[in-house]
Scaffold this active site. Structure first.
Site, PDB file in Angstrom:
ATOM      1  N   LYS A   2       0.877  -1.172   0.000  1.00  0.00           N
ATOM      2  CA  LYS A   2       0.000   0.000   0.000  1.00  0.00           C
ATOM      3  C   LYS A   2       0.914   1.221   0.000  1.00  0.00           C
ATOM      4  O   LYS A   2       1.194   1.822   1.046  1.00  0.00           O
ATOM      5  CB  LYS A   2      -0.946  -0.027   1.209  1.00  0.00           C
ATOM      6  CG  LYS A   2      -2.070   0.990   1.107  1.00  0.00           C
ATOM      7  CD  LYS A   2      -3.121   0.735   2.171  1.00  0.00           C
ATOM      8  CE  LYS A   2      -4.095   1.890   2.298  1.00  0.00           C
ATOM      9  NZ  LYS A   2      -4.912   2.166   1.120  1.00  0.00           N
TER      10      LYS A   2
HETATM   11  N1  PMP Z   1      -7.673  -1.521  -3.042  1.00  0.00           N
HETATM   12  C1  PMP Z   1      -7.091  -0.317  -2.924  1.00  0.00           C
HETATM   13  C2  PMP Z   1      -6.288   0.216  -4.069  1.00  0.00           C
HETATM   14  C3  PMP Z   1      -7.254   0.431  -1.745  1.00  0.00           C
HETATM   15  O1  PMP Z   1      -6.702   1.648  -1.626  1.00  0.00           O
HETATM   16  C4  PMP Z   1      -8.021  -0.099  -0.686  1.00  0.00           C
HETATM   17  C5  PMP Z   1      -8.195   0.692   0.583  1.00  0.00           C
HETATM   18  N2  PMP Z   1      -7.143   0.470   1.469  1.00  0.00           N
HETATM   19  C6  PMP Z   1      -8.592  -1.361  -0.850  1.00  0.00           C
HETATM   20  C7  PMP Z   1      -8.403  -2.050  -2.041  1.00  0.00           C
HETATM   21  C8  PMP Z   1      -9.370  -2.000   0.244  1.00  0.00           C
HETATM   22  O2  PMP Z   1      -8.490  -2.404   1.263  1.00  0.00           O
HETATM   23  P1  PMP Z   1      -8.962  -2.447   2.783  1.00  0.00           P
HETATM   24  O3  PMP Z   1     -10.188  -3.264   2.832  1.00  0.00           O
HETATM   25  O4  PMP Z   1      -7.814  -3.068   3.495  1.00  0.00           O
HETATM   26  O5  PMP Z   1      -9.201  -1.053   3.202  1.00  0.00           O
END
Ligand code: PMP
Length: 323
Positions: A159
Site C-alpha cells: 500500500k
Molecule cells: N484496493 C485499494 C487500491 C485500496 O486503496 C483499498 C483501501 N485500502 C482497498 C483495495 C481495500 O483495502 P482495505 O479493505 O484493506 O481497506
C-alpha cells in the site's frame, strides 16, 4: 468540506499539535512518492472506541515497508500502541486512522537510502466515503480506460502512496464522467479493483473476487467479506473475472476500510441485478456491522478496544495474523 482537524498528530514518537505536524518540502517523499501507509477505521461501540482489524493493518503496513526496503525505526508492537495512543489522545469515539511511513529529509536523488525513514499517525473524523446513502442505495461505477498497475511495474500488494497516482487517474476519470467510482482492469484485461476498493460479484450463492495476481491490494475488508461469506454458507472463490461478468452478476459490491461494503447498482450504465442493494450484499453488510457494533461476539478478535489497550504498555494483545 474542510479537513476536520484533530488535536494531535503522532510524529516520530511525539504527539504534536495538529497545526505543527509539518514536513520539509525537500523531503524525499514529496518528490518521489516514497511512502507506505494504512487506512484503518475506529468505530464507536457500547464499550468505547474500537479499532477494526488493527493487527492485520499493522502487518500489511510493515509488509509494505519491507517490499520498499524501508527500515522502520519502530517495532510492530510500538506502532500498534502508538496508533491506539493517538486515537486516545484525540479523544475520538470513531475516526479514520492513517499511519504513514515515509522517506524524509536528507538528500534529493532517486536513491532513497540516504534519507531517514520517518513515521506519522493522523486520525480524523470521516463519514461514509461514497456518500451517506451509498450503503443502502448503492453507487454507479464505470470500467476505467486506465489499467491497474502491471505486476512488473509496481507491487500492488504494497500500500504505497505511489500506487495512488494510478488510483487518482481512475477516480478522476470516473468523477468527471459522472460516476462515483471507476473499476480498473489489470493489464491482461481482467477485472482488478476500484480506485480504493476491492470488488466482489455475487452469482447465486457464490461470492467471487479477483485474485491477488490481478494486481489488487490484499484488502482487509476483502478478507473480512470472504470470511463472513463462508460463515453465511456462501461458496467463495478468488478467480480471474472477465469484464463482462460484472454486467451479468446478480450483485456487485465494493469492499474497503473507507467504503466498507458498498453495493454497486450500475456499471457503464448497465443495471446490475435489480439495480439496488441485493440480498447477499445486505446479509454481508449486516454480518459486518453486527461485529463492528458489538451485536455478536467478536469471535475472530477483530476489535481492539482503545480504553482497554491503555497507555504504552499493552503491546500486541491478540494474534498478529492477517487472517
Ligand atoms: N484496493 C485499494 C487500491 C485500496 O486503496 C483499498 C483501501 N485500502 C482497498 C483495495 C481495500 O483495502 P482495505 O479493505 O484493506 O481497506
Amino acid at each position: 468540506m474542510t479537513f476536520p482537524k484533530s488535536d494531535v498528530v503522532w510524529m516520530n514518537g511525539k504527539l504534536v499539535p495538529w497545526d505543527d505536524a509539518t514536513i520539509h518540502v525537500g523531503s524525499h517523499v514529496i518528490h518521489y512518492g516514497s511512502s507506505v501507509f494504512e487506512g484503518i477505521r475506529c468505530y464507536a461501540t457500547p464499550m468505547g472506541p474500537a479499532v477494526f482489524r488493527l493487527d492485520a493493518h499493522n502487518e500489511r503496513l510493515f509488509g509494505s515497508a519491507k517490499i520498499y526496503r524501508m527500515d522502520v525505526p519502530y517495532s510492530e508492537t510500538e506502532l500498534r500502541q502508538a496508533i491506539l495512543d493517538t486515537v486516545a489522545a484525540n479523544k475520538q469515539d470513531a475516526c479514520y486512522i492513517r499511519p504513514v511511513i515515509y522517506r524524509g529529509y536528507e538528500q534529493l536523488g532517486v536513491n532513497p537510502f540516504p534519507c531517514p525513514v520517518d513515521v506519522f499517525i493522523m486520525t480524523w473524523d470521516w463519514g461514509r466515503y461514497l456518500g451517506e446513502d451509498a450503503l443502502e442505495a448503492g453507487v454507479d461505477a464505470c470500467v476505467s480506460t486506465w489499467n491497474r498497475i502491471a505486476p512488473n511495474t509496481m507491487p500492488s500488494m504494497a500500500k504505497s502512496s505511489a500506487n495512488y497516482a494510478n488510483a487518482q487517474l481512475v477516480k478522476m476519470e470516473a468523477v468527471v464522467s459522472g460516476y462515483a467510482e471507476g473499476i480498473a482492469l489489470d493489464v491482461e484485461g481482467h477485472v482488478s479493483e476500484g480506485s480504493a476498493q476491492n470488488v466482489f460479484l455475487v452469482k447465486k450463492d457464490t461470492l467471487i473476487t479477483p485474485p491477488l495476481v490481478s494486481s489488487v491490494l490484499p484488502g482487509i475488508t476483502r478478507d473480512t467479506a470472504l470470511e463472513l461469506g463462508r460463515k453465511l454458507g456462501l461458496s467463495v472463490r478468488e478467480e480471474r473475472v472477465p469484464r463482462e461478468a460484472l454486467y451479468l452478476a446478480d450483485e456487485v459490491f465494493f469492499t474497503g476500510t473507507a467504503a466498507e461494503i458498498t453495493p454497486v447498482r450500475s456499471i457503464d450504465k448497465i443495471t446490475i441485478g435489480s439495480g439496488k442493494r441485493g440480498p447477499v450484499t445486505e446479509r454481508l453488510q449486516k454480518a459486518f456491522f453486527d461485529v463492528i457494533e458489538c451485536r455478536v461476539p467478536d469471535e475472530h478478535g477483530w476489535l481492539t478496544f482503545v480504553r482497554e489497550a491503555g497507555a504504552a504498555t499493552a503491546g500486541a494483545a491478540r494474534s498478529t495474523s492477517a487472517g
